[in-house]
Design a protein around this motif. Structure first.
Motif, PDB file in Angstrom:
ATOM      1  N   GLY A  16     -18.563-117.174  21.267  1.00 16.06           N
ATOM      2  CA  GLY A  16     -18.514-115.885  21.002  1.00 16.06           C
ATOM      3  C   GLY A  16     -18.058-114.967  22.238  1.00 16.06           C
ATOM      4  N   SER A  17     -17.536-113.568  21.941  1.00 20.38           N
ATOM      5  CA  SER A  17     -17.306-112.739  23.289  1.00 20.38           C
ATOM      6  C   SER A  17     -17.948-111.449  23.094  1.00 20.38           C
ATOM      7  N   LEU A  18     -18.485-110.720  24.281  1.00 18.98           N
ATOM      8  CA  LEU A  18     -18.849-109.561  24.237  1.00 18.98           C
ATOM      9  C   LEU A  18     -18.323-108.841  25.550  1.00 18.98           C
ATOM     10  N   ARG A  19     -18.073-107.702  25.123  1.00 14.82           N
ATOM     11  CA  ARG A  19     -17.585-106.574  26.461  1.00 14.82           C
ATOM     12  C   ARG A  19     -18.545-105.635  26.756  1.00 14.82           C
ATOM     13  N   LEU A  20     -19.351-105.680  27.933  1.00 14.02           N
ATOM     14  CA  LEU A  20     -20.204-104.680  28.353  1.00 14.02           C
ATOM     15  C   LEU A  20     -19.461-103.600  29.273  1.00 14.02           C
ATOM     16  N   SER A  21     -19.878-102.448  29.018  1.00 13.15           N
ATOM     17  CA  SER A  21     -19.284-101.270  29.840  1.00 13.15           C
ATOM     18  C   SER A  21     -20.362-100.758  30.589  1.00 13.15           C
ATOM     19  N   CYS A  22     -20.312-100.025  31.783  1.00  9.96           N
ATOM     20  CA  CYS A  22     -21.220 -99.208  32.491  1.00  9.96           C
ATOM     21  C   CYS A  22     -20.503 -97.891  33.078  1.00  9.96           C
ATOM     22  N   ALA A  23     -21.015 -97.034  32.719  1.00  7.24           N
ATOM     23  CA  ALA A  23     -20.706 -95.516  33.267  1.00  7.24           C
ATOM     24  C   ALA A  23     -21.403 -94.976  34.041  1.00  7.24           C
ATOM     25  N   ALA A  24     -20.972 -94.716  35.444  1.00  5.95           N
ATOM     26  CA  ALA A  24     -21.687 -94.032  36.361  1.00  5.95           C
ATOM     27  C   ALA A  24     -21.625 -92.605  36.516  1.00  5.95           C
ATOM     28  N   SER A  25     -22.706 -91.789  36.619  1.00  7.06           N
ATOM     29  CA  SER A  25     -22.461 -90.214  36.779  1.00  7.06           C
ATOM     30  C   SER A  25     -23.442 -89.846  38.026  1.00  7.06           C
ATOM     31  N   GLY A  26     -23.177 -88.607  38.554  1.00  6.27           N
ATOM     32  CA  GLY A  26     -24.001 -88.233  39.371  1.00  6.27           C
ATOM     33  C   GLY A  26     -23.329 -88.101  40.784  1.00  6.27           C
ATOM     34  N   ARG A  27     -22.398 -88.892  41.088  1.00 10.91           N
ATOM     35  CA  ARG A  27     -21.749 -89.031  42.375  1.00 10.91           C
ATOM     36  C   ARG A  27     -20.599 -90.019  41.879  1.00 10.91           C
ATOM     37  N   GLU A  28     -19.687 -89.836  43.209  1.00 11.23           N
ATOM     38  CA  GLU A  28     -18.636 -90.960  43.066  1.00 11.23           C
ATOM     39  C   GLU A  28     -19.100 -92.110  43.655  1.00 11.23           C
ATOM     40  N   LEU A  29     -18.774 -93.386  43.138  1.00  4.58           N
ATOM     41  CA  LEU A  29     -19.095 -94.529  43.723  1.00  4.58           C
ATOM     42  C   LEU A  29     -17.802 -95.436  44.054  1.00  4.58           C
ATOM     43  N   ARG A  30     -16.806 -94.561  44.505  1.00  2.00           N
ATOM     44  CA  ARG A  30     -15.517 -95.258  44.977  1.00  2.00           C
ATOM     45  C   ARG A  30     -15.915 -96.300  45.944  1.00  2.00           C
ATOM     46  N   THR A  31     -16.945 -95.841  46.823  1.00  2.48           N
ATOM     47  CA  THR A  31     -17.034 -97.076  48.001  1.00  2.48           C
ATOM     48  C   THR A  31     -18.091 -97.769  47.930  1.00  2.48           C
ATOM     49  N   TYR A  32     -18.771 -97.868  46.760  1.00  2.00           N
ATOM     50  CA  TYR A  32     -19.842 -98.867  46.312  1.00  2.00           C
ATOM     51  C   TYR A  32     -19.377-100.163  45.946  1.00  2.00           C
ATOM     52  N   TRP A  33     -19.875-101.121  45.894  1.00  2.00           N
ATOM     53  CA  TRP A  33     -19.912-102.297  45.255  1.00  2.00           C
ATOM     54  C   TRP A  33     -20.726-101.906  43.517  1.00  2.00           C
ATOM     55  N   MET A  34     -19.992-102.356  42.659  1.00  2.00           N
ATOM     56  CA  MET A  34     -20.699-102.371  41.423  1.00  2.00           C
ATOM     57  C   MET A  34     -20.704-103.411  40.768  1.00  2.00           C
ATOM     58  N   GLY A  35     -21.519-103.836  39.756  1.00  2.00           N
ATOM     59  CA  GLY A  35     -21.553-104.903  39.066  1.00  2.00           C
ATOM     60  C   GLY A  35     -22.796-105.515  38.048  1.00  2.00           C
ATOM     61  N   TRP A  36     -22.910-106.512  37.735  1.00  2.00           N
ATOM     62  CA  TRP A  36     -24.286-106.555  36.882  1.00  2.00           C
ATOM     63  C   TRP A  36     -24.702-107.921  37.253  1.00  2.00           C
ATOM     64  N   PHE A  37     -26.304-107.741  36.684  1.00  2.00           N
ATOM     65  CA  PHE A  37     -27.233-108.773  37.191  1.00  2.00           C
ATOM     66  C   PHE A  37     -27.726-108.882  35.771  1.00  2.00           C
ATOM     67  N   ARG A  38     -28.407-110.008  35.385  1.00  2.00           N
ATOM     68  CA  ARG A  38     -29.105-110.176  33.964  1.00  2.00           C
ATOM     69  C   ARG A  38     -30.690-110.718  34.397  1.00  2.00           C
ATOM     70  N   GLN A  39     -31.326-110.693  33.276  1.00  2.00           N
ATOM     71  CA  GLN A  39     -32.554-111.127  33.234  1.00  2.00           C
ATOM     72  C   GLN A  39     -32.938-111.605  31.787  1.00  2.00           C
ATOM     73  N   ALA A  40     -33.622-113.041  31.927  1.00  2.00           N
ATOM     74  CA  ALA A  40     -33.588-113.580  30.678  1.00  2.00           C
ATOM     75  C   ALA A  40     -35.451-113.509  30.651  1.00  2.00           C
ATOM     76  N   PRO A  41     -36.030-113.754  29.678  1.00  2.00           N
ATOM     77  CA  PRO A  41     -37.299-113.663  29.487  1.00  2.00           C
ATOM     78  C   PRO A  41     -37.923-114.759  30.307  1.00  2.00           C
ATOM     79  N   GLY A  42     -38.949-113.964  31.132  1.00  2.00           N
ATOM     80  CA  GLY A  42     -39.889-114.975  32.285  1.00  2.00           C
ATOM     81  C   GLY A  42     -39.287-115.455  33.140  1.00  2.00           C
TER      82      GLY A  42
END
Length: 122
Positions: A16-42
């Motif tokens: 199947g499929s899923l779509r994750l979204s991330c919204a940033a606030s507090g400052r503009e992150l235009r010059t930042y790398w943005m992405g995803w990490f994950r962690q499985a149990p253990g």
């Protein structure tokens, strides 16, 4: 202070499929790398994908290439992760991250979201 808020996790069957979204606030992150990490149990936190800020560059972990697609909208300060053909080994808590430099190491990222759970099970 930057706040990253993820959404879109849940339960999905293998393939199947899923779509994750991330919204940033507090400052503009235009010059930042943005992405995803994950962690499985253990297990340690694992790099998934990041998107650069200027040229649309994207970098993926080998384990997700061809199945996951990362995209970002600098105007909206958001980054999404489209996950297709999900497998049980993709299960875990997915974290949105942001930093001024690219790295595959979790310790290098300055900003983290609270995480969203992805469960892949029949």
């Amino acid at each position: 202070q930057v706040m990253l808020v993820e959404s879109g996790g849940g339960l999905v069957k293998p393939g199947g499929s899923l779509r994750l979204s991330c919204a940033a606030s507090g400052r503009e992150l235009r010059t930042y790398w943005m992405g995803w990490f994950r962690q499985a149990p253990g297990k340690e936190r694992e790099f998934v994908a990041v998107a650069g800020w200027s040229d649309g560059s994207t970098i993926y972990a080998d384990s997700v290439k061809g199945r996951f697609t990362i995209s970002r909208d600098n105007a909206k300060n958001t980054v999404d992760l489209q996950m297709n053909n999900l497998a049980p080994e993709d299960m875990g808590v997915y974290y949105c991250v942001a930093d001024q430099s690219f790295s595959r190491q979790a310790i290098s990222y300055e900003y983290w979201g609270q995480g969203t759970q992805v469960t892949v099970s029949s």
